[in-house]
Design a protein around this motif. Structure first.
Motif, PDB file in Angstrom:
ATOM      1  N   GLU A   1     -10.700  17.191   0.141  1.00 37.95           N
ATOM      2  CA  GLU A   1     -10.346  17.185   1.570  1.00 37.95           C
ATOM      3  C   GLU A   1     -10.620  15.822   2.206  1.00 37.95           C
ATOM      4  OE1 GLU A   1     -12.350  20.453   3.399  1.00 37.95           O
ATOM      5  OE2 GLU A   1     -10.954  21.963   2.650  1.00 37.95           O
ATOM      6  N   ASP A   2     -11.754  15.196   1.819  1.00 32.10           N
ATOM      7  CA  ASP A   2     -12.051  13.841   2.319  1.00 32.10           C
ATOM      8  C   ASP A   2     -10.961  12.865   1.881  1.00 32.10           C
ATOM      9  OD1 ASP A   2     -14.339  14.767   3.440  1.00 32.10           O
ATOM     10  OD2 ASP A   2     -15.686  13.981   1.911  1.00 32.10           O
ATOM     11  N   ALA A   3     -10.544  12.981   0.612  1.00 30.13           N
ATOM     12  CA  ALA A   3      -9.508  12.085   0.075  1.00 30.13           C
ATOM     13  C   ALA A   3      -8.180  12.307   0.804  1.00 30.13           C
ATOM     14  CB  ALA A   3      -9.341  12.311  -1.422  1.00 30.13           C
ATOM     15  N   ILE A   4      -7.867  13.570   1.123  1.00 25.55           N
ATOM     16  CA  ILE A   4      -6.637  13.878   1.869  1.00 25.55           C
ATOM     17  C   ILE A   4      -6.682  13.224   3.246  1.00 25.55           C
ATOM     18  CG2 ILE A   4      -5.414  15.756   3.060  1.00 25.55           C
ATOM     19  CD1 ILE A   4      -6.101  17.521   0.577  1.00 25.55           C
ATOM     20  N   SER A   5      -7.838  13.344   3.918  1.00 32.66           N
ATOM     21  CA  SER A   5      -7.986  12.766   5.256  1.00 32.66           C
ATOM     22  C   SER A   5      -7.772  11.254   5.239  1.00 32.66           C
ATOM     23  CB  SER A   5      -9.385  13.094   5.794  1.00 32.66           C
ATOM     24  OG  SER A   5      -9.575  12.500   7.043  1.00 32.66           O
ATOM     25  N   LEU A   6      -8.374  10.579   4.266  1.00 30.81           N
ATOM     26  CA  LEU A   6      -8.215   9.121   4.162  1.00 30.81           C
ATOM     27  C   LEU A   6      -6.778   8.744   3.810  1.00 30.81           C
ATOM     28  CD1 LEU A   6     -11.522   8.203   2.293  1.00 30.81           C
ATOM     29  CD2 LEU A   6     -10.872   7.433   4.571  1.00 30.81           C
ATOM     30  N   SER A   7      -6.163   9.496   2.888  1.00 35.04           N
ATOM     31  CA  SER A   7      -4.779   9.207   2.481  1.00 35.04           C
ATOM     32  C   SER A   7      -3.821   9.374   3.656  1.00 35.04           C
ATOM     33  CB  SER A   7      -4.364  10.127   1.332  1.00 35.04           C
ATOM     34  OG  SER A   7      -5.229   9.991   0.234  1.00 35.04           O
ATOM     35  N   LYS A   8      -4.065  10.394   4.477  1.00 38.05           N
ATOM     36  CA  LYS A   8      -3.226  10.603   5.673  1.00 38.05           C
ATOM     37  C   LYS A   8      -3.373   9.431   6.636  1.00 38.05           C
ATOM     38  CE  LYS A   8      -2.863  15.606   6.413  1.00 38.05           C
ATOM     39  NZ  LYS A   8      -3.389  16.705   7.247  1.00 38.05           N
ATOM     40  N   ARG A   9      -4.656   9.069   6.883  1.00 41.68           N
ATOM     41  CA  ARG A   9      -4.925   8.034   7.876  1.00 41.68           C
ATOM     42  C   ARG A   9      -4.273   6.711   7.490  1.00 41.68           C
ATOM     43  NH1 ARG A   9     -11.061   6.803   9.214  1.00 41.68           N
ATOM     44  NH2 ARG A   9     -11.027   9.062   9.440  1.00 41.68           N
ATOM     45  N   TYR A  10      -4.292   6.392   6.184  1.00 43.48           N
ATOM     46  CA  TYR A  10      -3.762   5.093   5.751  1.00 43.48           C
ATOM     47  C   TYR A  10      -2.400   5.221   5.058  1.00 43.48           C
ATOM     48  CZ  TYR A  10      -8.351   3.705   7.177  1.00 43.48           C
ATOM     49  OH  TYR A  10      -9.482   3.506   7.932  1.00 43.48           O
ATOM     50  N   GLN A  11      -1.739   6.400   5.245  1.00 47.62           N
ATOM     51  CA  GLN A  11      -0.346   6.630   4.841  1.00 47.62           C
ATOM     52  C   GLN A  11      -0.101   6.291   3.374  1.00 47.62           C
ATOM     53  OE1 GLN A  11       1.870   4.396   7.757  1.00 47.62           O
ATOM     54  NE2 GLN A  11       1.585   5.935   9.337  1.00 47.62           N
TER      55      GLN A  11
END
Length: 747
Positions: A184-194
């Protein structure tokens, strides 16, 4: 050519060969720069070959670059080359060679302080332990080390990838909760930095973790979302993995028919991908490369053999002698080679131990960061109810309580203030240790500041029958440009310490001018008492956190043991020095020296009353929105505003706050951070999308320093920490409304 001439030339060759081994030419700066350009070119070309799956060509490029880098002793380039070679060995599934060379890379990169590339090396080493050596705990250690550096360097897409690999390790170890949290943390970061590729695979893997936790419906949704992103962007590898993950989730759901169909699709696509991969690593690919790049030495050797066939018997004799000499040299070389191997083995052992120590250090750094996060969380959870305790106590004291209740309320207020002071001390130590304390200079009157501190502490001194004597050097100017808040904190702690440990005595406070250079002065502060004193043994660690003279002293005099540690940290930040003289039974003198800058400006006198002078009609036009989910805190904030003749609307979640601002007209929003649904930060971002001018305060118990950047990015005007001082709260509201211009007129 005569035999003598040939023999002479042979010896000349051997001499030159020896000189070349033991002597190194001095290189000019221009030559070094030229070599560096060649190194950078070879490294970049190697990376292109890696990206194009031309692994053997990449290996050759890196070996050329390594030879040049070693020639100019460029540790940064050597470390980077070793790191890329280690990755090649990992791709070629040679874990032992990969580990050996990656450890060498870490040593060089640490020496060169190449933080970014060392993090990438840690990540690759973690992959070797995860995918090939199957040593999952070691893999997690290396991923942790990489993650800390990526986070510190703000390389968040790399951080997301590292979190994903760490989650993979936890998943294999069947720690599904931790794996799910990391995905979930990785998803959040991936979303934020596209980063769509990382987002896609993390959705899929998160689905797998949810399935392991029996959240089948959510698992299917996440996996399908990840699969759609992969199909949309043509991520073939992820599509293949997606078929397998969806198959596993369907199997967990009991849908064996769909699971089998998806598995067949995975196997078919995976076979194709494996064939392509094998073609890149095939042996004939290596042979093709070698045939395309014949060694110049082999060409020369063929020409030499042709010449030897046509030589005379004298030339043959010379050749035989040459071979004899070369044989002797070869034996010597072999001996050197064996000795070198022994040395290399010793070095490898040292490299390995060094790498282990490095990982241990990274673990310690991670533990420190974990401690800081823990303290931040705990203090937030404590400050929130304290807001209610201190707020309600102050209200009850102001609402004419019964005489018999006043002492109880004062005791409650004292306990709340003491607990708040203790929490703030812990936070202050945490900030000092993390180097998060900034110097904030402003013009102030030093003499008046010290007098105010003495006045604030005088009641405590009188309770202990203490006389405080203050001496201010006549030659010392009064106005300075410095961080008056930190100087106050230092004095409050030191004078308070003297009051605590002195009974029926005296305290002398002296401010003395030491050195002068224009407007720059060195000022000496002395706090002397005739209290109980400190033994020489206890003086050694007096400035450490939670340090007091003894358990008996702690029980008798109280306190947290943090005051002097804070003092030492603040004085270091202000580039000063502190000293101590003490003798048991006779008293203690603390003295510290600070560099201060004289100011020729007038000291501004701050307004102490704000809304009292404002017309009630004007105040009634002000609209404030309070966003707070805690009912008690809602009531306290409303009452505080009402006492200032200000009125407000209250909502208990971020969604309602956004709707209220859209449909209404507010002058100020007081926004809590942690709420059900969307957070205060998300709500503020949404408001800023359609209103850039509205004043929004973060009214929060969050440790401000940890979230300052996030608050700024979200668009908060300012921050009011809970519990707050009434005067600070009023001042910030007044200044905000004054700057808006229309609602309050200046008297």
């Amino acid at each position: 050519m005569s035999t003598l001439t040939k023999t002479y030339l042979l010896y000349l060759f051997i001499s030159l060969f020896g000189l070349n081994l033991f002597a190194q030419e001095e290189l000019t700066q221009t030559e070094i720069e030229s070599i560096q350009e060649s190194i950078d070119f070879d490294i970049n070309f190697a990376q292109k070959n890696i990206d194009n799956n031309e692994y053997y060509k990449a290996q050759d490029d890196l070996e050329q670059a390594l030879e040049l880098a070693q020639q100019i002793n460029d540790n940064k380039s050597i470390g980077l080359i070793y790191s890329k070679m280690g990755k090649l060995y990992y791709i070629q599934e040679n874990p032992e060679e990969a580990t050996k060379i990656l450890v060498k890379a870490i040593e060089k990169q640490r020496f060169a302080k190449d933080n970014i590339n060392i993090a990438e090396t840690y990540k690759t080493l973690g992959l070797v332990y995860l995918k090939q050596k199957k040593e999952y705990n070691n893999a997690i250690d290396y991923f942790n080390s990489a993650e800390v550096i990526f986070e510190n360097e703000d390389l968040h897409s790399f951080e997301a990838e590292t979190k994903m690999y760490k989650a993979d390790a936890y998943y294999i170890l069947k720690n599904y909760e931790m794996a799910d949290e990391l995905y979930e943390d990785a998803i959040s970061l991936s979303k934020r930095y596209q980063h769509n590729q990382l987002l896609s695979i993390n959705y899929l893997k998160s689905g797998l973790a949810k399935a392991a936790l029996n959240n089948i419906e959510e698992a299917e949704e996440l996996a399908e979302l990840g699969f759609q992103i992969a199909e949309k962007n043509g991520f073939i590898d992820i599509i293949s993995t997606g078929y397998k993950i969806k198959s596993d989730i369907k199997e967990a759901a009991g849908d064996y028919k769909t699971s089998n169909s998806l598995l067949k699709k995975h196997l078919k696509l995976n076979d194709s991908l494996l064939q392509v991969k094998r073609s890149y690593l095939a042996e004939d690919k290596k042979l093709d490369f070698l045939y395309e790049n014949p060694i110049e030495y082999q060409k020369e050797r063929e020409a030499d053999l042709q010449k030897e066939a046509n030589s005379s018997w004298l030339e043959k004799l010379t050749t035989i002698l040459s071979i004899a000499l070369i044989t002797i040299l070869s034996l010597l070389t072999l001996s050197l080679y064996k000795n070198n191997n022994i040395r290399l083995k010793s070095n490898n052992i040292l490299h390995k131990k060094n790498a282990e120590l490095t990982v241990a250090m990274e673990k310690a750094e991670l533990a420190t960061k974990t401690k800081a996060n823990f303290l931040s969380t705990v203090t937030h959870e404590l400050r929130t109810p304290l807001y209610a305790v201190t707020g309600l106590t102050n209200m009850l004291l102001e609402e004419d309580p019964k005489p018999e209740q006043i002492q109880h309320l004062k005791s409650l207020k004292f306990s709340g203030d003491y607990l708040l002071t203790f929490i703030n001390d812990i936070l202050q130590i945490n900030k000092i240790e993390a180097n998060k304390v900034d110097v904030e200079p402003e013009v102030f009157n030093l003499k008046k500041k010290v007098e105010n501190v003495i006045s604030a502490l005088n009641n405590s001194a009188l309770d202990n029958n203490i006389n405080i004597h203050f001496e201010y050097d006549r030659n010392l100017p009064e106005n300075f440009n410095a961080d008056q808040l930190k100087i106050s904190q230092i004095l409050i702690n030191l004078i308070g310490n003297s009051i605590k440990f002195t009974k029926d005595g005296d305290i002398w406070i002296r401010i003395i001018q030491q050195k002068v250079s224009g407007d720059n002065l060195e000022v000496r502060f002395e706090i002397e008492d005739n209290g109980i004193g400190i033994s020489e043994e206890k003086q050694q660690n007096l400035f450490e956190s939670f340090s007091q003279g003894s358990i008996q002293i702690n029980r008798k005099y109280g306190g947290t043991g943090l005051g002097l540690s804070i003092v030492k940290g603040l004085i270091d930040i202000l580039k000063g020095k502190i000293y101590l003289k003490s003798e048991l039974g006779k008293g203690t003198t603390f003295y510290f020296e600070l560099p201060l800058k004289r100011s020729h400006e007038e000291v501004k006198v701050e307004k102490t009353t704000y809304f009292k002078d404002v017309d009630e009609i004007e105040l009634s036009n002000i609209k404030i929105l309070v966003v707070e989910d805690n009912k008690i805190n809602q009531m306290i904030t409303r009452k505080i505003l009402n006492k200032m003749n200000l009125y407000c609307d209250v909502v208990d979640n971020g969604e309602e706050a956004v709707d209220k601002v859209k449909t209404g007209s507010y002058d100020v929003v007081l926004m809590d951070i942690h709420m059900p649904g969307i957070s205060g930060i998300e709500a503020t971002r949404m408001i800023r999308a359609f209103d850039r001018e509205l004043t929004i305060f973060a009214l929060t118990a969050v440790t401000i320093e940890d979230k300052m950047q996030e608050f700024d990015e979200a668009g908060f005007t300012d921050i009011i920490p809970k519990p707050f001082k009434q005067e600070d709260f009023e001042r910030k509201l007044y200044n905000a409304l004054m700057s808006d211009g229309s609602q309050i007129s200046q008297e």
